[in-house]
Design a protein around this motif. Sequence first.
Motif, short mmCIF file in Angstrom:
data_model
loop_
_atom_site.label_atom_id
_atom_site.label_comp_id
_atom_site.label_asym_id
_atom_site.label_seq_id
_atom_site.Cartn_x
_atom_site.Cartn_y
_atom_site.Cartn_z
N CYS A 44 26.11 40.13 38.60
CA CYS A 44 25.64 39.37 37.43
C CYS A 44 26.41 39.75 36.17
N LEU A 72 28.91 36.79 36.06
CA LEU A 72 28.26 35.53 35.70
C LEU A 72 28.02 35.43 34.20
N LEU A 79 30.40 27.41 40.55
CA LEU A 79 29.16 27.10 41.28
C LEU A 79 29.12 25.63 41.68
N TYR A 101 24.99 30.70 47.80
CA TYR A 101 25.39 31.88 47.03
C TYR A 101 24.15 32.62 46.57
N ALA A 102 24.35 33.87 46.20
CA ALA A 102 23.26 34.73 45.74
C ALA A 102 23.82 35.67 44.68
N VAL A 103 22.92 36.42 44.05
CA VAL A 103 23.31 37.39 43.04
C VAL A 103 22.82 38.77 43.48
N TRP A 149 20.44 28.96 35.67
CA TRP A 149 19.23 29.66 36.08
C TRP A 149 18.50 28.91 37.18
N ARG A 168 19.66 27.24 39.53
CA ARG A 168 20.35 27.42 40.81
C ARG A 168 20.25 28.84 41.35
N LEU A 169 20.01 29.79 40.47
CA LEU A 169 20.08 31.20 40.87
C LEU A 169 18.75 31.91 40.92
N ARG A 170 17.73 31.37 40.31
CA ARG A 170 16.49 32.11 40.10
C ARG A 170 15.83 32.57 41.40
N ARG A 196 17.54 33.38 44.11
CA ARG A 196 18.59 34.01 44.91
C ARG A 196 19.00 35.36 44.32
N LEU A 197 18.07 36.04 43.68
CA LEU A 197 18.38 37.28 42.97
C LEU A 197 18.05 38.50 43.83
#
Length: 216
Positions: free
Chosen positions: A11, A15, A95, A105-107, A127, A129-131, A133-134
Amino acid sequence: MTRPDLVIFDCDGVLVDSEPLTNDLLQRDLAARGLPLSPDRIDRLFTGGTMAGVGETAREMGADIPPGWVEGFYETMYARLAEGTPLIDGVAAALDRLDVAGIPYAVGSNGSERKMRITLGQHPAIWARLRDRLYSAHTYGIAKPDPGLFLRAAADAGVPPDRCAVIDDSPSGCTAGLRAGMRTLGFAAHGQGPRLAALGAEVFRSMADLPRLLAL
């Protein structure tokens, strides 16, 4: 070069451009506690680590680190990041290309989920797309350079490690990716390329190059 089946991003510094803000706060805090350090020294010592590790190292170097320092510094840092944390240039486009290619994808971050909510949450389209996948070291109790955080993300996605790509900007993160048996790309926008290359990471300097490197 083949496309990965999962891409795992760090992150901070990959990112979102949060590290200069955090390092500036840290430099001023430690100087006030009797440990003056240059920006480069701050970066080399602490980027990619945990705040608990920062406190331990700073104390060993002579800084007056009191009980509760980690929690107090986090609150100061969160407040500063909430004032405005920009995305790294090219992240949104990268992305987009992964979405078009159908590659998940993930973080995976040593930072807390709260920190990621503050920084990534300032950018609603990212956010969203990623929230979900954290993967935070604070949540899972596994901090880089241990590969466990990346391996957990891969296992949850059902993707073998050798079909994953890690994007990280720190020695600890690149070490974790390599230990996990994943293709590891070291993002070196600010000159840390030789350190990452020495570990065995594939170094690149612009996020605009990432789609090509991932064969998108």
